[in-house]
Design a protein around this motif. Structure first.
Motif, PDB file in Angstrom:
ATOM      1  N   LEU A   1     -12.059   8.448  -0.117  1.00 15.89           N
ATOM      2  CA  LEU A   1     -10.737   8.924  -0.492  1.00 15.89           C
ATOM      3  C   LEU A   1      -9.959   9.408   0.729  1.00 15.89           C
ATOM      4  O   LEU A   1      -8.747   9.205   0.833  1.00 15.89           O
ATOM      5  N   ALA A   2     -10.659  10.040   1.666  1.00 21.22           N
ATOM      6  CA  ALA A   2      -9.995  10.507   2.885  1.00 21.22           C
ATOM      7  C   ALA A   2      -9.422   9.345   3.677  1.00 21.22           C
ATOM      8  O   ALA A   2      -8.428   9.490   4.390  1.00 21.22           O
ATOM      9  N   ASP A   3     -10.038   8.166   3.537  1.00 22.27           N
ATOM     10  CA  ASP A   3      -9.596   6.981   4.263  1.00 22.27           C
ATOM     11  C   ASP A   3      -8.266   6.451   3.741  1.00 22.27           C
ATOM     12  O   ASP A   3      -7.660   5.583   4.349  1.00 22.27           O
ATOM     13  N   ARG A   4      -7.791   6.996   2.616  1.00 25.62           N
ATOM     14  CA  ARG A   4      -6.561   6.527   1.998  1.00 25.62           C
ATOM     15  C   ARG A   4      -5.464   7.587   2.024  1.00 25.62           C
ATOM     16  O   ARG A   4      -4.472   7.456   1.324  1.00 25.62           O
TER      17      ARG A   4
ATOM     18  N   TYR B   1       0.851  -1.195   0.000  1.00 22.85           N
ATOM     19  CA  TYR B   1       0.000   0.000   0.000  1.00 22.85           C
ATOM     20  C   TYR B   1       0.887   1.245   0.000  1.00 22.85           C
ATOM     21  O   TYR B   1       2.012   1.211   0.510  1.00 22.85           O
ATOM     22  N   TYR B   2       0.350   2.308  -0.550  1.00 18.47           N
ATOM     23  CA  TYR B   2       1.029   3.597  -0.416  1.00 18.47           C
ATOM     24  C   TYR B   2      -0.030   4.694  -0.367  1.00 18.47           C
ATOM     25  O   TYR B   2      -0.755   4.925  -1.330  1.00 18.47           O
ATOM     26  N   GLY B   3      -0.140   5.316   0.812  1.00 17.62           N
ATOM     27  CA  GLY B   3      -1.187   6.306   1.032  1.00 17.62           C
ATOM     28  C   GLY B   3      -0.974   7.587   0.253  1.00 17.62           C
ATOM     29  O   GLY B   3       0.142   7.926  -0.146  1.00 17.62           O
ATOM     30  N   TYR B   4      -2.062   8.295   0.047  1.00 13.42           N
ATOM     31  CA  TYR B   4      -2.013   9.581  -0.650  1.00 13.42           C
ATOM     32  C   TYR B   4      -1.668  10.699   0.335  1.00 13.42           C
ATOM     33  O   TYR B   4      -1.774  10.541   1.547  1.00 13.42           O
TER      34      TYR B   4
ATOM     35  N   LEU C   1       7.953  10.778  13.205  1.00 15.87           N
ATOM     36  CA  LEU C   1       6.913  10.305  12.293  1.00 15.87           C
ATOM     37  C   LEU C   1       5.656   9.938  13.070  1.00 15.87           C
ATOM     38  O   LEU C   1       4.541  10.249  12.636  1.00 15.87           O
ATOM     39  N   ALA C   2       5.820   9.266  14.211  1.00 12.84           N
ATOM     40  CA  ALA C   2       4.659   8.875  15.024  1.00 12.84           C
ATOM     41  C   ALA C   2       3.845  10.094  15.439  1.00 12.84           C
ATOM     42  O   ALA C   2       2.609  10.088  15.385  1.00 12.84           O
ATOM     43  N   THR C   3       4.535  11.153  15.835  1.00 12.17           N
ATOM     44  CA  THR C   3       3.836  12.391  16.215  1.00 12.17           C
ATOM     45  C   THR C   3       3.101  12.996  15.023  1.00 12.17           C
ATOM     46  O   THR C   3       1.971  13.462  15.142  1.00 12.17           O
ATOM     47  N   SER C   4       3.744  12.967  13.859  1.00 14.73           N
ATOM     48  CA  SER C   4       3.114  13.551  12.673  1.00 14.73           C
ATOM     49  C   SER C   4       1.926  12.729  12.198  1.00 14.73           C
ATOM     50  O   SER C   4       0.953  13.276  11.666  1.00 14.73           O
ATOM     51  N   LEU C   5       1.970  11.409  12.385  1.00 17.84           N
ATOM     52  CA  LEU C   5       0.833  10.568  12.008  1.00 17.84           C
ATOM     53  C   LEU C   5      -0.388  10.907  12.848  1.00 17.84           C
ATOM     54  O   LEU C   5      -1.518  10.949  12.338  1.00 17.84           O
ATOM     55  N   ILE C   6      -0.173  11.147  14.134  1.00 19.69           N
ATOM     56  CA  ILE C   6      -1.285  11.555  14.999  1.00 19.69           C
ATOM     57  C   ILE C   6      -1.855  12.883  14.526  1.00 19.69           C
ATOM     58  O   ILE C   6      -3.067  13.068  14.443  1.00 19.69           O
ATOM     59  N   ALA C   7      -0.971  13.804  14.169  1.00 23.64           N
ATOM     60  CA  ALA C   7      -1.432  15.114  13.684  1.00 23.64           C
ATOM     61  C   ALA C   7      -2.225  14.976  12.389  1.00 23.64           C
ATOM     62  O   ALA C   7      -3.203  15.685  12.172  1.00 23.64           O
ATOM     63  N   SER C   8      -1.809  14.048  11.524  1.00 24.99           N
ATOM     64  CA  SER C   8      -2.501  13.903  10.245  1.00 24.99           C
ATOM     65  C   SER C   8      -3.846  13.220  10.403  1.00 24.99           C
ATOM     66  O   SER C   8      -4.798  13.564   9.719  1.00 24.99           O
ATOM     67  N   ILE C   9      -3.957  12.244  11.318  1.00 27.01           N
ATOM     68  CA  ILE C   9      -5.227  11.545  11.461  1.00 27.01           C
ATOM     69  C   ILE C   9      -6.235  12.385  12.233  1.00 27.01           C
ATOM     70  O   ILE C   9      -7.432  12.299  12.021  1.00 27.01           O
TER      71      ILE C   9
ATOM     72  N   ASP D   1      -2.261   0.280   7.278  1.00 28.20           N
ATOM     73  CA  ASP D   1      -1.788  -0.180   5.969  1.00 28.20           C
ATOM     74  C   ASP D   1      -0.971   0.896   5.257  1.00 28.20           C
ATOM     75  O   ASP D   1       0.103   0.624   4.718  1.00 28.20           O
ATOM     76  N   ILE D   2      -1.481   2.122   5.255  1.00 30.10           N
ATOM     77  CA  ILE D   2      -0.804   3.182   4.516  1.00 30.10           C
ATOM     78  C   ILE D   2       0.358   3.787   5.293  1.00 30.10           C
ATOM     79  O   ILE D   2       1.230   4.438   4.708  1.00 30.10           O
ATOM     80  N   ALA D   3       0.369   3.577   6.617  1.00 27.50           N
ATOM     81  CA  ALA D   3       1.443   4.156   7.441  1.00 27.50           C
ATOM     82  C   ALA D   3       2.662   3.244   7.530  1.00 27.50           C
ATOM     83  O   ALA D   3       3.783   3.720   7.763  1.00 27.50           O
ATOM     84  N   GLU D   4       2.488   1.942   7.338  1.00 32.65           N
ATOM     85  CA  GLU D   4       3.604   0.999   7.494  1.00 32.65           C
ATOM     86  C   GLU D   4       4.767   1.268   6.538  1.00 32.65           C
ATOM     87  O   GLU D   4       5.934   1.145   6.957  1.00 32.65           O
ATOM     88  N   PRO D   5       4.538   1.630   5.261  1.00 32.39           N
ATOM     89  CA  PRO D   5       5.693   1.951   4.410  1.00 32.39           C
ATOM     90  C   PRO D   5       6.531   3.101   4.944  1.00 32.39           C
ATOM     91  O   PRO D   5       7.767   3.065   4.890  1.00 32.39           O
ATOM     92  N   LEU D   6       5.877   4.127   5.475  1.00 37.91           N
ATOM     93  CA  LEU D   6       6.613   5.263   6.029  1.00 37.91           C
ATOM     94  C   LEU D   6       7.384   4.844   7.273  1.00 37.91           C
ATOM     95  O   LEU D   6       8.523   5.274   7.490  1.00 37.91           O
ATOM     96  N   CYS D   7       6.773   3.986   8.098  1.00 40.47           N
ATOM     97  CA  CYS D   7       7.454   3.490   9.297  1.00 40.47           C
ATOM     98  C   CYS D   7       8.671   2.649   8.918  1.00 40.47           C
ATOM     99  O   CYS D   7       9.702   2.690   9.591  1.00 40.47           O
TER     100      CYS D   7
END
Length: 451
Positions: free
Chosen positions: A227-230, A111-114, A322-330, A296-302
């Motif tokens: 689309l937002a889910d991806r 997977y690769y998120g948008y 990255l973990a902090t930024s993922l929280i900010a994005s979700i 699914d979409i976050a694992e490649p970045l991790c």
């Protein structure tokens, strides 16, 4: 008188070089020959280096290998973004940096998120950030506006950077649905769009177009639910402080160097990327609490962040940022359209679901009439647009809830299990809804952007 003639010298007629050689010490001569043989043998060795090559190595600065560590490259990209773009959270710059790095090796992931860049008002830096992403990404993809479905699936370039995608909502439903289907499928490897293509004569053949690839887009309006889910969402706001002007032409030398370093790093570490991604645990510690799709979409970045930290154990940690930024994005993945309305519906029925006693205590089921729910919706400022049973049914059927007829009245059977599953998927703390939008109850296709 007899003339005595001296014997002709053996040296006569020889070159000075040959004479000098003959006068040399035989022991010394033997040593020189041995040395010459060693040098000739050394030249045949794969480790042999000329004097120029040795000189070049001596001039190479110490620690040059460290200059191509992924963590260092990500820091450069992060610094570049922070210089010209004011983000709602500084950690989001690291998310963008890793997403850019992933465009060089996205084919190794399932997977690769948008990347979605949005704002409530114009002139917040969306297009500028999108331009930076375009310049830094693999293949240097151009920024396109108002793409058609054919552009998305026929384009041989799979890394797509799109601006003003909110204009897609103005297309007719058939075209609009085709665009949305491409975007909904393109985040997963192996996804294809099938189309009938004219073959020989009057025959048509089915042709499959691969649509998997990184996609970043910017717009003013909100994204459709599916689309937002991806996507990883970045919501920009206009700031009073004026940021430095971004002049791409004056930064091209640095941008090109970053692209070359990323390309070189991926070439050297492709096997490590594949191995690390394949051996990830079922749930990474930093992704606990997120839904399955987001994991699914976050694992490649991790994966890339973990490899960067392995190369640079002295820190600072890439994965923690990255973990902090993922929280900010979700947090900014605001549920919109039907998803946003459903969030309010869950809030509305929560006290009804938790009320006791239940008529059917064993199953935790409670029947609520359509009329009662419509009355509650009319009292709710964000659900007042639901004025009929058809509108209510149109919303709830998307979330596994359909009306039934008891013989006396129509309504819905709500269970604690149904409520619990959907509440876990839409926890209150992960949703930040600032406004709701009206919906057309006759709408057949989900909107790409909601007005």
């Amino acid at each position: 008188m007899v003339e005595i003639v001296e014997p002709i010298s053996q040296k006569q007629g020889k070159s000075e070089k040959e004479n000098a050689a003959s006068d040399s010490d035989p022991i010394q001569d033997g040593e020189e020959r041995k040395q010459l043989v060693k040098e000739n043998l050394a030249k045949d060795s794969p480790e042999y280096k000329t004097e120029e090559e040795k000189e070049g190595e001596e001039k190479q600065p110490e620690g040059s290998e460290a200059q191509n560590r992924l963590g260092d490259i990500l820091e450069r990209i992060q610094g570049l973004i922070r210089t010209y773009i004011k983000l709602p959270s500084e950690e989001l710059a690291m998310l963008v940096a890793i997403w850019v790095a992933g465009t060089y090796c996205y084919k190794q992931f399932q997977y690769y998120g948008y990347l979605s860049i949005r704002s409530a008002t114009p002139r917040c830096g969306k297009s500028q950030l999108l331009k930076m992403i375009s310049l830094l990404s693999a293949e240097n993809p151009p920024v396109t506006s108002f793409p058609t479905a054919a552009v998305l699936y026929r384009n041989p370039r799979k890394i797509l950077i799109m601006d003003e995608v909110d204009q897609l909502r103005d297309q007719d439903k058939e075209t609009f649905g085709a665009v949305l289907s491409v975007l909904n499928a393109g985040f997963e490897r192996g996804a294809v769009i099938e189309r009938l293509e004219k073959g020989k004569g009057d025959k048509f053949e089915v042709k499959a177009f691969e649509v998997f690839g990184p996609k970043a887009f910017a717009g003013i309006e909100r994204l459709a639910d599916t689309l937002a889910d991806r996507t990883f969402a970045i919501v920009l706001k206009r700031v009073s402080d004026r940021m430095p002007r971004f002049r791409a032409d004056r930064l091209m030398e640095e941008i090109i160097e970053i692209r070359e370093l990323l390309s070189l790093w991926v070439d050297e570490h492709e096997a490590a990327v594949i191995s690390t991604y394949a051996n990830l645990p079922t749930t990474l510690e930093v992704l606990k609490g997120f839904d399955d799709r987001f994991q699914d979409i976050a694992e490649p970045l991790c994966t890339l962040a973990m490899l960067a930290d392995q190369e640079r154990p002295e820190g600072p940690s890439i994965l923690s940022r990255l973990a902090t930024s993922l929280i900010a994005s979700i947090v900014r993945r605001e549920p919109t359209g039907r998803e946003g309305a459903f969030q309010f519906f869950l809030d509305l029925v929560e006290p009804i679901i938790s009320r006791r006693p239940y008529k059917e205590e064993d199953t935790g089921m409670r029947f609520i009439s359509t009329q009662h729910l419509l009355q509650k919706c009319q009292e709710h400022p964000d659900l007042s647009w639901i004025e009929s049973g058809a509108a209510l049914a149109g919303l709830l059927r998307r979330f596994d809830l359909t009306p039934i007829n008891t013989g006396h009245e129509r309504g819905y059977r709500l269970t604690r299990q149904w409520y619990g599953e959907w509440r876990n998927r839409y926890p209150k703390q992960l949703i930040d809804v600032t406004e709701s939008k009206q919906h057309d109850e006759k709408e057949e296709l989900p909107q790409f952007m909601n007005c």
